[in-house]
Design an enzyme around this catalytic site. Structure first.
Site, PDB file in Angstrom:
ATOM      1  N   ARG A 138       4.866 -12.614   9.863  1.00  0.00           N
ATOM      2  CA  ARG A 138       5.514 -11.309   9.661  1.00  0.00           C
ATOM      3  C   ARG A 138       6.943 -11.365  10.169  1.00  0.00           C
ATOM      4  O   ARG A 138       7.235 -12.071  11.137  1.00  0.00           O
ATOM      5  CB  ARG A 138       4.803 -10.227  10.491  1.00  0.00           C
ATOM      6  CG  ARG A 138       3.484  -9.804   9.982  1.00  0.00           C
ATOM      7  CD  ARG A 138       2.908  -8.722  10.885  1.00  0.00           C
ATOM      8  NE  ARG A 138       3.310  -7.396  10.455  1.00  0.00           N
ATOM      9  CZ  ARG A 138       2.735  -6.752   9.451  1.00  0.00           C
ATOM     10  NH1 ARG A 138       1.739  -7.280   8.784  1.00  0.00           N
ATOM     11  NH2 ARG A 138       3.142  -5.556   9.111  1.00  0.00           N
ATOM     12  N   LYS A 175       4.280   0.968   8.846  1.00  0.00           N
ATOM     13  CA  LYS A 175       4.428   2.226   8.119  1.00  0.00           C
ATOM     14  C   LYS A 175       3.744   3.361   8.860  1.00  0.00           C
ATOM     15  O   LYS A 175       4.255   4.466   8.903  1.00  0.00           O
ATOM     16  CB  LYS A 175       3.821   2.096   6.723  1.00  0.00           C
ATOM     17  CG  LYS A 175       4.665   1.305   5.760  1.00  0.00           C
ATOM     18  CD  LYS A 175       4.100   1.476   4.351  1.00  0.00           C
ATOM     19  CE  LYS A 175       3.734   0.156   3.721  1.00  0.00           C
ATOM     20  NZ  LYS A 175       2.313  -0.115   3.632  1.00  0.00           N
ATOM     21  N   GLU A 194       0.876  -1.168   0.000  1.00  0.00           N
ATOM     22  CA  GLU A 194       0.000   0.000   0.000  1.00  0.00           C
ATOM     23  C   GLU A 194       0.921   1.229   0.000  1.00  0.00           C
ATOM     24  O   GLU A 194       1.810   1.332   0.856  1.00  0.00           O
ATOM     25  CB  GLU A 194      -0.879   0.013   1.256  1.00  0.00           C
ATOM     26  CG  GLU A 194      -1.829   1.189   1.238  1.00  0.00           C
ATOM     27  CD  GLU A 194      -2.732   1.294   2.461  1.00  0.00           C
ATOM     28  OE1 GLU A 194      -2.657   0.414   3.349  1.00  0.00           O
ATOM     29  OE2 GLU A 194      -3.501   2.262   2.516  1.00  0.00           O
TER      30      GLU A 194
END
Ligand code: ATP
Ligand code: MG
Length: 562
Positions: free
Chosen positions: A262, A272, A35
Site C-alpha cells: 500500500r 476511505k 469500492e
C-alpha cells in the site's frame, strides 16, 4: 514486451515473465476495482497509475470495476466522483463494470458449489461462527450444520435469497478445511443476508456475496490476466485460487492475483472509512477540502494530474510496506508549478507604504516578466502609484544586517519598479505601524537601462498598488495532522492528532489586477509567498485562493537569527 527492460517494476517483471513463458500479449487485461464507499485518495492513485500504466505499456485494456457488494456503505455519489477523479488523473478505462452485474452469475455458481458439496448454509450467528474458528495454532471446529444434505442446503439458500430469513440468522459458507493453517480457508462465509437497497440492483437481492467470493470470480468473468491488489490480501490468495478452481474451465484464461505494498504517506491517513469520518463529523469541509489526501482535495488545493502521476512514478511500486514522506509530493507540485505558473504579486498581510516624492495623481504601467523560467511566457502590465501595500513582515524599524528587507534609512527594491528608502513611520495609539513613509529614486526603474536601475541593493520586496489592487481571500493550509503516522497507535484514535491550526483564512489580502479574470483551478506563484490556486468559492467580486504549497522559505530560517 516493454522496451526499456531496465526500468521494470516488479509487477511488470511478472508480466514479462508470463509473456516469455508463452502468454499472448493480446490476453493481457487489467482492472482497477474501487469500492464506491468514498472518494479516492492519493493511495488509490498508486493503484490507478500502476494498473492503467500497465495498460499503456502493454497496449492492453483496463477495466474500471466498481466492487459494489455492500449496499450498506455504497452510493452513486461515490461512483460519479471516482470516475471524475480517474479521468482527471488522465486515464481512460476500457469497460465500466460493476460486481453487482455479476450477482446472478455468482448466485448460479454458489448453487454449483452447493451441488458439488462445497458449500453449506450455517444457521449460527456470527459470534458462534467466530468461536469455532480456532486460532492460528489451534484448529477450528466444524459447524453442526456442516453436513447438511445438498437438497437441504439448496432449499435454505433459496429461502435466504427470497428474504425468508432475517439479517444475521443464516449464511452460506464454503466447505473447505476447519484445520487449515490459513484461517481464511476455515469455511469462509460467501453470502450473508442483507435487506438493504442496493444503489444499482435496488431490492432484487436479499443476499449479498462477500468480497473474496466476488473478487476472483469477477476477475474470471472479465478475463483479467493480472489482478493486482495490496499486500493485506496476500493471505487471501489461497482462497482466491480455491474459488477459481471451483468454476475454472481450461478453455479460459486463469487470472492470477499479485500483491504490492500500500502507498502510505506521512502526516495523513489513507482509508476511505476514516476520511469519511472526518467529513461527516465536520473536521473538514467536504471530501474535496484542500487539506484532504483525496484526489479531489489535492485537485482543489492546486495539484495537477501530472504532478500526482510523477509523484507516483518516483515513489514507485514496492513489495514491502513503507511510508513515503509527504515532502516528496510537495516537491513534485512545486517543481511543476515553478515551470508553468505565472508570477504575480500579492500581499497577504498588508501595511500601507506612501512614496512621498512620487506625484499624487501619477500612475505608471510597469512591465513584469510572467515567468523567468519560461522564455515564451512573456510580460504583463502592473500598475504603480504613490500608495502601495507591502507585506507587514517586510518592514522593520530596526534590524540587523541579515534583514535584507526594508528598514528605516535603508534602501530596498520594489520588484519590477523602483528603489525606495524608508524615512519614517506613522503608528496608532497601540504602537502598531499604520503607514511607512518612503522616498523613491526616480532614475532606478527596473529595466530602464539607467545607471541607477543597475544599482545593487540587498533586498527586493513585492507590493501592490492600493488604488489598483483587488481584494482577495486567501486560505493557508497546514498539515491536517500533527503526527507523522496518526493512524499507527493502538491506544489512540487518529482524530486526537488533528491539527487545530490547519486552516488560516485571510479575508483582506490584495492581489495585482492582472489576474482579475482568473478561473477556477488556475495556478499562480505569488512571488516570494508560494503557489496559489483559484478556489471554486471565488465570485466575480472576490477571488478566493488556496495555497497549494509555500516556496521553500529561506526567510523563515533566517528570521530566527535576527
Ligand atoms: P480504503 O480502506 O481506503 O477504502 P480499500 O483498499 O478498501 O481502501 P478499495 O476501493 O477497495 O479501497 O481500493 C481499490 C483499489 O485501490 C484496490 O485494488 C486497493 O488495493 C487499492 N488501494 C487502496 N488503497 C491503497 C493504497 N493506500 N495504496 C495502494 N493501493 C491502494
Ligand atoms: Mg475497502
Amino acid at each position: 514486451m516493454k522496451e526499456e527492460n531496465n526500468s521494470l517494476n516488479f509487477i511488470e517483471q511478472i508480466v514479462e515473465e508470463d509473456l516469455s513463458n508463452g502468454m499472448d500479449n493480446s490476453k493481457l487485461r487489467f482492472r482497477f476495482p474501487p469500492e464506491p464507499n468514498g472518494y479516492l485518495h492519493i493511495g488509490h492513485a498508486a493503484s490507478i497509475c500502476l494498473n492503467f500504466g500497465l495498460g499503456l505499456t502493454y497496449k492492453s485494456p483496463v477495466n474500471l470495476r466498481f466492487d459494489d457488494t455492500n449496499p450498506a456503505k455504497e452510493e452513486q455519489e461515490y461512483v460519479d466522483a471516482i470516475k471524475t477523479d480517474i479521468k482527471w488523473l488522465g486515464f481512460q478505462w476500457d469497460k465500466e463494470l460493476y460486481s453487482s452485474d455479476y450477482f446472478q452469475q455468482l448466485y448460479d455458481w454458489a448453487l454449483l458449489l452447493i451441488k458439488n458439496g462445497k458449500a453449506y448454509v450455517d444457521d449460527q450467528n456470527s459470534e458462534q461462527i467466530a468461536q469455532q474458528k480456532g486460532t492460528p495454532t489451534q484448529n477450528g471446529e466444524n459447524s453442526p450444520f456442516r453436513n447438511r444434505t445438498v437438497a437441504e442446503n439448496l432449499d435454505l439458500f433459496e429461502k435466504m435469497k427470497n428474504g425468508d430469513f432475517e439479517e444475521g440468522s443464516h449464511v452460506l459458507r464454503a466447505k473447505i478445511d476447519m484445520s487449515s493453517a490459513n484461517m481464511l480457508m476455515r469455511d469462509p462465509i460467501i453470502y450473508r443476508v442483507l435487506k438493504k437497497t442496493h444503489h444499482r440492483t435496488g431490492n432484487d437481492w436479499n443476499i449479498y456475496p462477500m468480497y473474496d467470493w466476488t473478487h476472483g470470480e469477477s476477475d474470471y468473468i472479465e478475463q483479467i490476466s493480472h489482478s493486482i491488489c495490496t499486500l493485506e490480501f496476500k493471505n487471501h490468495r489461497e482462497l482466491y485460487d480455491w474459488f477459481l478452481d471451483q468454476v475454472y474451465n481450461m478453455k479460459n484464461l486463469r487470472p492470477k492475483q499479485r500483491e504490492f505494498a500500500r502507498r502510505n504517506l506521512s502526516y495523513t491517513i489513507m482509508s476511505k472509512r476514516k476520511l469519511r469520518e472526518l467529513v461527516e463529523e465536520g473536521y473538514v469541509n467536504g471530501w474535496d477540502d484542500p487539506r484532504m489526501p483525496t484526489i479531489s482535495g489535492l485537485r482543489r488545493r492546486g495539484y495537477t494530474p501530472s504532478s500526482i502521476r510523477d509523484f507516483s512514478a518516483t515513489a514507485g511500486i514496492s513489495k514491502r510496506d513503507n511510508v513515503v514522506d509527504i515532502a516528496l509530493l510537495e516537491f513534485h507540485i512545486k517543481n511543476e508549478l515553478n515551470k508553468i505558473a505565472p508570477r504575480v504579486m500579492a500581499v497577504l498581510d498588508p501595511v500601507k507604504l506612501i512614496i512621498t516624492n512620487y506625484p499624487e495623481n501619477k500612475e505608471e504601467i510597469l512591465n513584469a516578466e510572467n515567468n523567468p523560467e519560461d522564455e515564451t511566457a512573456g510580460f504583463r502590465e502592473v500598475p504603480f502609484s504613490r500608495e502601495i501595500y507591502i507585506e507587514r513582515e517586510d518592514f522593520r524599524e530596526q534590524a540587523n544586517k541579515k534583514f535584507f528587507r526594508l528598514k528605516l534609512d535603508k534602501e530596498v527594491r520594489l520588484k519590477n519598479a523602483y528603489i525606495i528608502k524608508a524615512n519614517s513611520v506613522v503608528k496608532d495609539e497601540t504602537g502598531n505601524i499604520t503607514e511607512i513613509h518612503c522616498t523613491y529614486d526616480e532614475d532606478s526603474k527596473s529595466g530602464s537601462g539607467s545607471e541607477a536601475s543597475k544599482r545593487k541593493v540587498k533586498g527586493t520586496i513585492h507590493w501592490v498598488s492600493i488604488k489598483h489592487a483587488l481584494q482577495a481571500e486567501v486560505r493557508l493550509y497546514d498539515r491536517l495532522f500533527t503526527d507523522e503516522a496518526p493512524d499507527s497507535y493502538k491506544d489512540k484514535n487518529f482524530k486526537e492528532f488533528i491539527n487545530p491550526n490547519s486552516l488560516k483564512i485571510i479575508s483582506d489580502a490584495f492581489v495585482e489586477p492582472s489576474i482579475k479574470n482568473a478561473k477556477n483551478e488556475d495556478s499562480f506563484q505569488f512571488q516570494r509567498m508560494g503557489y496559489f490556486s483559484v478556489d471554486k468559492d471565488s465570485t466575480t467580486d472576490k477571488l478566493v485562493f488556496n495555497r497549494t504549497v509555500p516556496l521553500r522559505d529561506s526567510w523563515a530560517k533566517m528570521e530566527k537569527k535576527i
